[in-house]
Design a protein around this motif. Structure first.
Motif, PDB file in Angstrom:
ATOM      1  N   GLU A   1      36.038  25.149  35.387  1.00 49.26           N
ATOM      2  CA  GLU A   1      35.325  24.175  36.203  1.00 49.26           C
ATOM      3  C   GLU A   1      34.793  24.838  37.457  1.00 49.26           C
ATOM      4  OE1 GLU A   1      36.074  19.817  38.274  1.00 49.26           O
ATOM      5  OE2 GLU A   1      37.658  20.810  37.147  1.00 49.26           O
ATOM      6  N   GLY A   2      33.518  24.565  37.755  1.00 52.51           N
ATOM      7  CA  GLY A   2      32.897  25.143  38.940  1.00 52.51           C
ATOM      8  C   GLY A   2      32.405  26.545  38.729  1.00 52.51           C
ATOM      9  N   ALA A   3      32.363  26.997  37.450  1.00 53.39           N
ATOM     10  CA  ALA A   3      31.968  28.369  37.184  1.00 53.39           C
ATOM     11  C   ALA A   3      30.573  28.416  36.609  1.00 53.39           C
ATOM     12  CB  ALA A   3      32.948  29.016  36.213  1.00 53.39           C
ATOM     13  N   SER A   4      30.011  29.613  36.610  1.00 52.54           N
ATOM     14  CA  SER A   4      28.719  29.840  35.981  1.00 52.54           C
ATOM     15  C   SER A   4      28.738  31.197  35.339  1.00 52.54           C
ATOM     16  CB  SER A   4      27.598  29.781  37.027  1.00 52.54           C
ATOM     17  OG  SER A   4      27.799  30.777  38.005  1.00 52.54           O
ATOM     18  N   GLU A   5      27.733  31.487  34.505  1.00 51.14           N
ATOM     19  CA  GLU A   5      27.717  32.748  33.797  1.00 51.14           C
ATOM     20  C   GLU A   5      26.930  33.766  34.583  1.00 51.14           C
ATOM     21  OE1 GLU A   5      27.898  33.143  29.166  1.00 51.14           O
ATOM     22  OE2 GLU A   5      25.837  33.113  29.818  1.00 51.14           O
ATOM     23  N   GLY A   6      27.537  34.936  34.861  1.00 48.04           N
ATOM     24  CA  GLY A   6      26.905  35.967  35.659  1.00 48.04           C
ATOM     25  C   GLY A   6      25.783  36.657  34.918  1.00 48.04           C
ATOM     26  N   VAL A   7      24.963  37.420  35.646  1.00 45.13           N
ATOM     27  CA  VAL A   7      23.783  38.017  35.056  1.00 45.13           C
ATOM     28  C   VAL A   7      24.137  39.078  34.032  1.00 45.13           C
ATOM     29  CG1 VAL A   7      22.303  37.565  37.024  1.00 45.13           C
ATOM     30  CG2 VAL A   7      23.628  39.663  36.984  1.00 45.13           C
ATOM     31  N   SER A   8      25.276  39.740  34.150  1.00 41.74           N
ATOM     32  CA  SER A   8      25.622  40.775  33.192  1.00 41.74           C
ATOM     33  C   SER A   8      26.502  40.252  32.084  1.00 41.74           C
ATOM     34  CB  SER A   8      26.360  41.928  33.899  1.00 41.74           C
ATOM     35  OG  SER A   8      27.650  41.537  34.268  1.00 41.74           O
ATOM     36  N   GLY A   9      26.749  38.933  32.038  1.00 43.07           N
ATOM     37  CA  GLY A   9      27.522  38.362  30.955  1.00 43.07           C
ATOM     38  C   GLY A   9      28.912  37.972  31.325  1.00 43.07           C
ATOM     39  N   ALA A  10      29.428  38.415  32.466  1.00 43.35           N
ATOM     40  CA  ALA A  10      30.777  38.036  32.858  1.00 43.35           C
ATOM     41  C   ALA A  10      30.789  36.592  33.310  1.00 43.35           C
ATOM     42  CB  ALA A  10      31.271  38.937  33.989  1.00 43.35           C
ATOM     43  N   VAL A  11      31.893  35.917  33.095  1.00 45.50           N
ATOM     44  CA  VAL A  11      32.027  34.556  33.564  1.00 45.50           C
ATOM     45  C   VAL A  11      32.487  34.583  35.005  1.00 45.50           C
ATOM     46  CG1 VAL A  11      33.312  32.425  33.302  1.00 45.50           C
ATOM     47  CG2 VAL A  11      32.544  33.646  31.295  1.00 45.50           C
ATOM     48  N   THR A  12      31.843  33.787  35.841  1.00 43.64           N
ATOM     49  CA  THR A  12      32.243  33.729  37.241  1.00 43.64           C
ATOM     50  C   THR A  12      32.919  32.416  37.523  1.00 43.64           C
ATOM     51  OG1 THR A  12      30.117  32.811  37.931  1.00 43.64           O
ATOM     52  CG2 THR A  12      30.330  35.208  37.943  1.00 43.64           C
TER      53      THR A  12
ATOM     54  N   ARG B   1      39.563  36.720  38.558  1.00 48.70           N
ATOM     55  CA  ARG B   1      40.004  35.334  38.697  1.00 48.70           C
ATOM     56  C   ARG B   1      40.021  34.620  37.357  1.00 48.70           C
ATOM     57  NH1 ARG B   1      35.951  34.018  43.743  1.00 48.70           N
ATOM     58  NH2 ARG B   1      37.291  34.738  45.450  1.00 48.70           N
ATOM     59  N   THR B   2      38.971  34.845  36.565  1.00 51.03           N
ATOM     60  CA  THR B   2      38.852  34.163  35.282  1.00 51.03           C
ATOM     61  C   THR B   2      39.933  34.606  34.313  1.00 51.03           C
ATOM     62  OG1 THR B   2      36.460  34.003  35.600  1.00 51.03           O
ATOM     63  CG2 THR B   2      37.280  33.653  33.379  1.00 51.03           C
ATOM     64  N   VAL B   3      40.174  35.912  34.253  1.00 50.27           N
ATOM     65  CA  VAL B   3      41.227  36.440  33.377  1.00 50.27           C
ATOM     66  C   VAL B   3      42.585  35.901  33.800  1.00 50.27           C
ATOM     67  CG1 VAL B   3      42.462  38.551  32.766  1.00 50.27           C
ATOM     68  CG2 VAL B   3      39.979  38.495  32.653  1.00 50.27           C
ATOM     69  N   ARG B   4      42.832  35.871  35.115  1.00 49.33           N
ATOM     70  CA  ARG B   4      44.106  35.347  35.618  1.00 49.33           C
ATOM     71  C   ARG B   4      44.297  33.882  35.222  1.00 49.33           C
ATOM     72  NH1 ARG B   4      48.105  33.397  36.368  1.00 49.33           N
ATOM     73  NH2 ARG B   4      49.595  33.576  38.092  1.00 49.33           N
ATOM     74  N   ALA B   5      43.184  33.145  35.149  1.00 46.90           N
ATOM     75  CA  ALA B   5      43.249  31.727  34.788  1.00 46.90           C
ATOM     76  C   ALA B   5      43.436  31.506  33.296  1.00 46.90           C
ATOM     77  CB  ALA B   5      41.980  31.024  35.263  1.00 46.90           C
ATOM     78  N   GLY B   6      43.439  32.583  32.515  1.00 51.12           N
ATOM     79  CA  GLY B   6      43.686  32.455  31.081  1.00 51.12           C
ATOM     80  C   GLY B   6      42.448  32.368  30.225  1.00 51.12           C
ATOM     81  N   GLU B   7      41.280  32.624  30.810  1.00 52.35           N
ATOM     82  CA  GLU B   7      40.030  32.558  30.054  1.00 52.35           C
ATOM     83  C   GLU B   7      39.561  33.962  29.680  1.00 52.35           C
ATOM     84  OE1 GLU B   7      38.501  29.880  29.035  1.00 52.35           O
ATOM     85  OE2 GLU B   7      39.670  28.375  30.130  1.00 52.35           O
ATOM     86  N   ALA B   8      38.773  34.038  28.604  1.00 55.48           N
ATOM     87  CA  ALA B   8      38.128  35.300  28.252  1.00 55.48           C
ATOM     88  C   ALA B   8      36.971  35.541  29.202  1.00 55.48           C
ATOM     89  CB  ALA B   8      37.624  35.253  26.810  1.00 55.48           C
ATOM     90  N   VAL B   9      36.722  36.806  29.526  1.00 48.41           N
ATOM     91  CA  VAL B   9      35.712  37.116  30.524  1.00 48.41           C
ATOM     92  C   VAL B   9      34.485  37.780  29.925  1.00 48.41           C
ATOM     93  CG1 VAL B   9      36.403  39.450  31.192  1.00 48.41           C
ATOM     94  CG2 VAL B   9      35.533  37.886  32.934  1.00 48.41           C
TER      95      VAL B   9
END
Length: 252
Positions: A5-16, A140-148
């Motif tokens: 929640e509150g995230a967007s997809e970065g320009v190089s493909g990483a999730v922010t 942050r995303t990896v720590r939250a349990g999501e794939a990056v």
């Protein structure tokens, strides 16, 4: 890929995203054999209040020792290192310290070792030319349990390496086929859509179901396949033959 929640997809493909560790700053261990790279990563992360660098390692073996000592939340792991490479170190960390999540780094975004690292248990991958903002967001995303790894980048990596290198699969294709037999037809369809690069919202729109229902299906799929995250589920889909590699057309 599920975007927090509150995230967007970065320009190089990483999730922010904006998630931080639930119990204070995210504890990070940096593992890279190049001193300048280690120092650069530490300098990037230093001013970030949500992250604390607890140790730096110059090879995979040292990373394991320091991880056992400091118990970091995330290890930023270079793929190619001496003594013990990042793939082998990731596999041992996933086995011995499952609460420690690995974010793999590589100089090249189409590196066969990236897929090996994801198969070994890495929770995500970033190329080394990612921006400082993308690195922090990925941690942050990896720590939250999501794939990056962005779905389309992940699919491209696996298309290039999983099916074209069957010897590296270590018998996993047969195991993936056996596990897939336990899936319901709807779960198999969700798995196929996931593996072709659709995120949860796109899967929900395609199947005309709610996002929460998609999440429930994905949880069940992970359990039946014996995978820990989206990255490994996509790898299993290619190994099982559920999704075939699309070969580029050649001009005649």
């Amino acid at each position: 890929m599920t975007v927090p929640e509150g995230a967007s997809e970065g320009v190089s493909g990483a999730v922010t995203g904006t998630a931080t560790g639930a119990d204070g700053p995210i504890r990070v261990l940096i593992a890279d054999d190049q001193p300048l790279v280690r120092r650069g990563l530490a300098l990037i992360l230093g001013p970030e209040p949500s992250v604390t660098v607890v140790a730096e390692a110059e090879n995979g073996e040292q990373a394991l020792t320091l991880a056992a000592e400091h118990r970091p939340d995330v290890v930023v792991m270079d793929i190619r290192m001496p003594v013990l490479d990042g793939v082998a170190a990731t596999e041992r960390l996933a086995r011995d310290l499952p609460g420690c999540r690995v974010l793999a780094l590589s100089t090249f975004d189409m590196d066969e070792y990236v897929v090996a690292a994801l198969r070994a248990g890495a929770c995500g991958f970033l190329p080394k030319d990612s921006s400082p903002e993308e690195l922090v967001a990925a941690i942050r995303t990896v720590r939250a349990g999501e794939a990056v790894v962005a779905p389309r980048l992940l699919t491209r990596l696996i298309s290039a390496y999983v099916r074209t290198r069957p010897a590296a699969a270590g018998g996993r294709p047969d195991a993936a086929c056996r596990a897939a037999a336990d899936l319901t037809p709807r779960e198999a369809e969700v798995w196929r859509l996931l593996a072709t690069g659709l995120d949860n919202n796109e899967i929900a729109r395609t199947l005309e179901i709610s996002v929460s229902t998609v999440k429930n299906y994905i949880t069940s799929i992970f359990d039946k396949l014996g995978v820990r995250d989206r990255a490994q589920a996509v790898i299993a889909a290619y190994e099982s033959g559920l999704v075939q590699v699309r070969r580029p057309a050649t001009d005649t």
